[in-house]
Scaffold this active site. Structure first.
Site, PDB file in Angstrom:
ATOM      1  N   LYS A  44       3.269   8.775  -6.193  1.00 17.25           N
ATOM      2  CA  LYS A  44       2.257   8.106  -6.822  1.00 17.25           C
ATOM      3  C   LYS A  44       1.566   7.449  -5.685  1.00 17.25           C
ATOM      4  O   LYS A  44       0.307   5.904  -6.153  1.00 17.25           O
ATOM      5  CB  LYS A  44       3.391   6.808  -7.690  1.00 17.25           C
ATOM      6  N   ASP A 104       3.100   9.504   8.112  1.00 18.18           N
ATOM      7  CA  ASP A 104       5.014   8.697   8.642  1.00 18.18           C
ATOM      8  C   ASP A 104       5.209   9.923   9.316  1.00 18.18           C
ATOM      9  O   ASP A 104       4.259  10.272  10.397  1.00 18.18           O
ATOM     10  CB  ASP A 104       5.573   8.720   7.266  1.00 18.18           C
ATOM     11  N   LYS A 132       0.547   6.317  10.431  1.00 18.17           N
ATOM     12  CA  LYS A 132       1.737   5.689  12.223  1.00 18.17           C
ATOM     13  C   LYS A 132       2.154   7.096  12.991  1.00 18.17           C
ATOM     14  O   LYS A 132       3.320   7.792  12.698  1.00 18.17           O
ATOM     15  CB  LYS A 132       2.702   5.764  10.857  1.00 18.17           C
ATOM     16  N   ASP A 160       5.083   1.714  -2.376  1.00 21.04           N
ATOM     17  CA  ASP A 160       6.219   0.190  -2.875  1.00 21.04           C
ATOM     18  C   ASP A 160       7.173   0.178  -2.035  1.00 21.04           C
ATOM     19  O   ASP A 160       7.179   0.810  -0.835  1.00 21.04           O
ATOM     20  CB  ASP A 160       6.357   0.996  -3.735  1.00 21.04           C
TER      21      ASP A 160
END
Length: 181
Positions: A44, A104, A132, A160
């Site tokens: 999402k 990530d 990152k 989120d």
């Protein structure tokens, strides 16, 4: 909209994001001139970036979505890619641009890129809002990257924590006190 009370600070403003998304979309337009790539949004988290990104493209594109996870019931990776929503379109012979909110460790995108290649995609490139690099454990790098960021817990613009904060128009650093409860 002012800064949310759970934010430590604003990392990227709405204007910074808007400007950079336009720049990255212009690069994609140049690279795919004369082509009709399939642009795959990873649900999402990427949805807001995805929507802004495709609106900045001037070339024709086809749209699709996937929902994937490498997490079981906890917050630690299971080490396996789980497809929760697969593509509706066939990628065989297609140029595919995967749009992700953040890279990530790289586990999900490394495995997703391999999967799409095995399905016969002509090419698979990755466009990400945030990178990152310090957290990378798998050999995957974005082809199109809006921002490199440090290892901080970020929210907003689709990202989120516990399904909250996606609506924020900026990217903020979440206060530790919120997620260390």
């Amino acid at each position: 909209m002012g800064m949310h009370k759970d934010c430590e600070r604003v990392l990227l403003t709405e204007e910074q994001i808007r400007t950079r998304v336009k720049e990255v979309a212009s690069q994609v337009d140049r690279d795919y001139r004369g082509k009709n790539p399939l642009v795959v949004g990873i649900l999402k988290g990427s949805i807001i970036f995805y929507a802004d990104f495709i609106r900045c493209l001037s070339m024709p594109v086809e749209l699709d979505f996937m929902a994937v996870s490498s997490y079981g019931s906890g917050s630690v990776s299971s080490g396996k890619l789980r497809i929760k929503k697969d593509l509706d379109r066939d990628v065989k012979g297609r140029d595919v641009i995967v749009v992700e909110d953040i890279i990530d460790s790289g586990f999900t995108l490394a495995n997703l890129k391999l999967l799409l290649t095995e399905r016969g995609a002509a090419s698979v490139r990755i466009a990400t809002l945030l990178n990152k690099a310090d957290r990378r454990e798998y050999d995957v790098a974005p082809d199109y990257n809006c921002f490199d960021i440090e290892n901080e817990f970020v929210i907003g613009y689709g990202l989120d924590y516990n399904e909250q904060y996606r609506h924020l128009p900026y990217i903020g650093v979440l206060k530790r006190s919120v997620y260390e409860k």
